[in-house]
Design an enzyme around this catalytic site. Structure first.
Site, PDB file in Angstrom:
ATOM      1  N   ASP A  87       0.858  -1.182   0.000  1.00 12.95           N
ATOM      2  CA  ASP A  87       0.000   0.000   0.000  1.00 12.95           C
ATOM      3  C   ASP A  87       0.890   1.227   0.000  1.00 12.95           C
ATOM      4  O   ASP A  87       2.101   1.150   0.247  1.00 12.95           O
ATOM      5  CB  ASP A  87      -0.948  -0.044   1.212  1.00 12.95           C
ATOM      6  CG  ASP A  87      -2.150   0.870   1.023  1.00 12.95           C
ATOM      7  OD1 ASP A  87      -2.228   1.579  -0.008  1.00 12.95           O
ATOM      8  OD2 ASP A  87      -3.028   0.887   1.912  1.00 12.95           O
ATOM      9  N   ASP A 122      -3.501   7.478  -3.494  1.00 14.58           N
ATOM     10  CA  ASP A 122      -4.805   8.118  -3.669  1.00 14.58           C
ATOM     11  C   ASP A 122      -5.040   9.144  -2.569  1.00 14.58           C
ATOM     12  O   ASP A 122      -4.323   9.181  -1.570  1.00 14.58           O
ATOM     13  CB  ASP A 122      -5.919   7.053  -3.672  1.00 14.58           C
ATOM     14  CG  ASP A 122      -5.748   6.016  -2.566  1.00 14.58           C
ATOM     15  OD1 ASP A 122      -4.589   5.636  -2.275  1.00 14.58           O
ATOM     16  OD2 ASP A 122      -6.759   5.574  -1.988  1.00 14.58           O
ATOM     17  N   CYS A 274     -10.477 -23.616  16.430  1.00 15.21           N
ATOM     18  CA  CYS A 274      -9.173 -23.377  15.795  1.00 15.21           C
ATOM     19  C   CYS A 274      -8.055 -24.075  16.576  1.00 15.21           C
ATOM     20  O   CYS A 274      -8.238 -24.445  17.736  1.00 15.21           O
ATOM     21  CB  CYS A 274      -8.913 -21.876  15.656  1.00 15.21           C
ATOM     22  SG  CYS A 274      -8.122 -21.107  17.077  1.00 15.21           S
TER      23      CYS A 274
HETATM   24  N1  GUN Z   1      -6.010   1.484   3.445  1.00  9.44           N
HETATM   25  C1  GUN Z   1      -7.193   1.677   4.051  1.00  9.44           C
HETATM   26  N2  GUN Z   1      -7.942   2.565   3.350  1.00  9.44           N
HETATM   27  C2  GUN Z   1      -7.210   2.932   2.296  1.00  9.44           C
HETATM   28  C3  GUN Z   1      -7.463   3.829   1.195  1.00  9.44           C
HETATM   29  O1  GUN Z   1      -8.506   4.461   1.075  1.00  9.44           O
HETATM   30  N3  GUN Z   1      -6.456   3.950   0.261  1.00  9.44           N
HETATM   31  C4  GUN Z   1      -5.291   3.248   0.375  1.00  9.44           C
HETATM   32  N4  GUN Z   1      -4.368   3.408  -0.574  1.00  9.44           N
HETATM   33  N5  GUN Z   1      -5.046   2.410   1.389  1.00  9.44           N
HETATM   34  C5  GUN Z   1      -5.994   2.255   2.338  1.00  9.44           C
HETATM   35 ZN    ZN Z   2      -9.800 -20.082  18.261  1.00  8.28          ZN
END
Ligand code: GUN
Ligand code: ZN
Length: 651
Positions: A87, A122, A274
């Protein structure tokens, strides 16, 4: 590349190919904090079966690990054999207000660390952002998406959809971003909604985004880590989910369950199957963050597996409706779905295997039943009779259950029988159509469901053209019918069934075209039910026992082609593909030029060339939008090839 292998409405099972292996979807991507991985990524692969995880390129790029990850690559640094998505830092800007990188920087960095899926930077739209601000941020997000696409090189790009709660903005952003060369489309800006249990808004945002998204691309839902939302997210067509919840909740001493969250210290037993809960006592688990995190991850992966099972079985609606009982806010979200039925219906199959189960009053609002009621209004033409004999909901199939009553009423009066079912009106000749004959409902349904059934019935009866309707109660009803519309009425049930089913399935007028001439039937010796329909010596239709719909034969297709103008009922293919379909080869989406927008997955369709030459009869696997979007996969399964007119045997 993404390939869909099975589907249930918008929900789908798929395979996403990455340089580090194939990922089965729906997939859960555990969030790994590169600075403090709670469970070693290697274990997440070997013990939990994760094929993919997600980590943060922004954190890697600005911290102590920068040089190390540039040297080793992100897989080497994390020691993870599967696929790694990264990310960009957009979420950090949501949390901290700003980030110190540019979109271009973060793309270059993700290329440099050899991420399998890299995310653009973004602009995070908060739910409370007004239209003007959200619109400006969407414009900038689209600009950055284009920039990222131009810089990406060999990186598989994740494009983000923003727009806050503004549905038009979501759709526009989705359309623009997914028209670029992206590998995954991610719906962003939803974490604040999930944290506040605003699942109804979440539904609106996902639906609006899905309307604009290219259906052939996999969809990631950013920050959807609680198993509570998995069924709903999958039902709306989300393929990838990511979870930091397993670690965050563990840090806070809380345990995830498919139906909610509980504090470990307050439980005497987890009631969980689990490996962690099987091997350790509750007190021990409550003391150890690592054990809590492992339990949470086990539960999360199990929840995704359950979603996959449900999709494969055609039961995602049942699962979502049942799971919605776990939290009132989810019930609100479930009730929101009916407001999007026109969109949801376009992806619904013609029928599903097995029975439809009543889960609650929401069940009657499923898109497939919405379709049935609408088609009854638009496609079904009721036969001529003075009045309606209204039969109460009861054992199925209705025509068997009510055989004796109907015979006596028709001998006495000129009426047409129709059942006031929980799903809406069912003219008796359509009682075999899925799911009308295959539904399981309680003997005493909720009052809300009964009220809805009443409304559905009235909507139809008002326009059906009958002078009156009388509810069957007892012998006195017979006398009333006799006095209001003296009979008898003679009914050819086979013909009525065939006509009503054909019009419902193919459109009004289909019965006239298919049954022109002298009609006869091949009837099952065991059940007495219609198997084949013959018109003027031509086998035009076969009735399927499984779902009560027709399989279209080539002779029937020829008749429908003449009766319905291009492109109705058609899948139009590339001229080069025509000879293959004539030999019975399936229609691949890649070769579809156009299709009838009213076709649904599972429908019978005419496969034609652009000049409307019939080359095959097929069962569709996609709707028009999907056929035109997908470059992979089968759009329609050919049942029967049709030879060119010149090579037809002389008569
Ligand atoms: N992680 C949680 N929400 C978002 C988001 O809106 N954009 C991005 N790039 N990562 C995220
Ligand atoms: Zn468990």
């Amino acid at each position: 590349m993404f390939e869909v292998t099975d589907r249930d409405g918008l929900a789908r099972l798929g395979v996403l190919e990455t340089p580090h292996g194939r990922v089965s979807t729906p997939a859960l991507l555990p969030v790994v904090n590169p600075n403090q991985p709670l469970i070693p990524p290697k274990d997440i692969a070997s013990r939990f079966g994760a094929e993919i995880l997600i980590t943060n390129a922004y954190i890697l790029g600005k911290g102590a690990l920068r040089e190390e990850v540039l040297r080793q690559g992100v897989h080497g640094l994390l020691d993870f054999p599967g696929a790694v998505m990264t990310d960009s830092g957009a979420f950090q800007s949501h949390v901290y207000g700003d980030v110190e990188v540019s979109n271009a920087d973060v793309i270059e960095f993700q290329k440099a660390i050899r991420s399998d899926l890299g995310t653009m930077l973004d602009l995070f739209s908060e739910p409370e952002h007004p239209l003007a601000r959200a619109a400006a941020d969407v414009d900038e997000t689209i600009r950055r998406a284009r920039e990222a696409a131009s810089l990406k090189g060999g990186l598989a790009l994740v494009g983000a959809v923003q727009g806050g709660l503004h549905e038009d903005l979501r759709e526009r952003c989705a359309r623009e971003v997914s028209s670029l060369d992206i590998a995954v489309a991610a719906i962003g800006g939803v974490v604040p909604l999930m944290e506040a249990y605003r699942f109804r808004d979440l539904v609106r945002v996902i639906v609006a985004s899905k309307k604009g998204l290219d259906p052939s691309k996999p969809v990631h839902l950013f920050g959807a880590g609680h198993p509570l939302v998995f069924p709903l997210a999958a039902l709306l067509g989300c393929d990838l989910l990511d979870s930091a919840a397993y670690a965050k909740y563990a840090r806070d001493g809380r345990m995830l369950f498919p139906d909610g969250t509980r504090r470990a210290a307050e439980m005497r037993a987890s009631g969980c199957a689990c490996p962690v809960c099987s091997a350790h006592g509750m007190a021990e688990i409550a003391r150890q963050e690592r054990l809590l995190a492992e339990h949470n991850l086990h539960v999360s992966f199990a929840a995704v597996r359950e979603v996959r099972r449900a999709i494969a079985a055609g039961e995602i609606w049942e699962l979502a409706e049942r799971r919605a009982r776990a939290h009132p806010a989810l019930l609100d979200a479930l009730r929101e779905l009916r407001h999007h039925n026109d969109f949801l219906e376009a992806s619904e199959p013609l029928s599903r295997p097995g029975a439809m189960y009543y889960v609650g009053p929401e069940t009657a609002h499923r898109p497939i039943l919405h379709r049935l009621r609408r088609r009854l209004l638009e496609r079904y033409a009721a036969p001529a009779a003075r009045g309606l004999l209204v039969l109460p909901e009861g054992g199925r199939p209705y025509s068997e259950r009510y055989r004796a009553v109907v015979a006596r009423c028709l001998a006495a009066a000129d009426v047409h029988p129709v059942v006031k079912s929980l799903w809406g009106p069912v003219p008796l000749e359509l009682d075999h159509v899925w799911p009308l004959s295959q539904s399981l409902i309680p003997e005493a349904p909720d009052p809300e469901a009964l009220e809805a059934a009443e409304v559905f019935f009235r909507q139809w009866a008002a326009g059906a053209g009958f002078a009156f309707g009388v509810l069957w109660e007892d012998e006195a009803t017979l006398e009333e019918l006799r006095s209001r519309a003296p009979g008898p009425r003679d009914v050819d049930w086979n013909l009525l069934r065939t006509r009503a089913t054909a019009d419902l399935q193919f459109g009004r007028g289909a019965a006239d075209a298919l049954l022109r001439g002298n009609v006869s039937y091949v009837v099952s010796r065991n059940t007495g039910k219609i198997r084949n329909v013959i018109a003027d010596g031509e086998h035009v239709l076969s009735l399927r026992a499984e779902d009560g719909f027709f399989t279209l034969k080539a002779a029937g297709a020829v008749r429908l082609r003449r009766a319905f103008p291009f492109p109705r009922l058609r899948v139009v293919v590339d001229p080069d593909a025509v000879p293959f379909h004539r030999e019975g080869k399936n229609v691949f989406a890649k070769f579809v030029k156009d299709a009838d927008a009213d076709l649904r997955p599972g429908d019978e369709a005419l496969v034609v060339s652009p000049d409307d030459e019939l080359c095959a009869v097929a069962r569709t696997a996609m709707n028009r939008r999907e056929m035109l979007a997908f470059r992979r996969g089968v759009a329609a399964f050919v049942r029967e090839g049709v030879p060119p007119p010149s090579s037809a045997p002389p008569r």
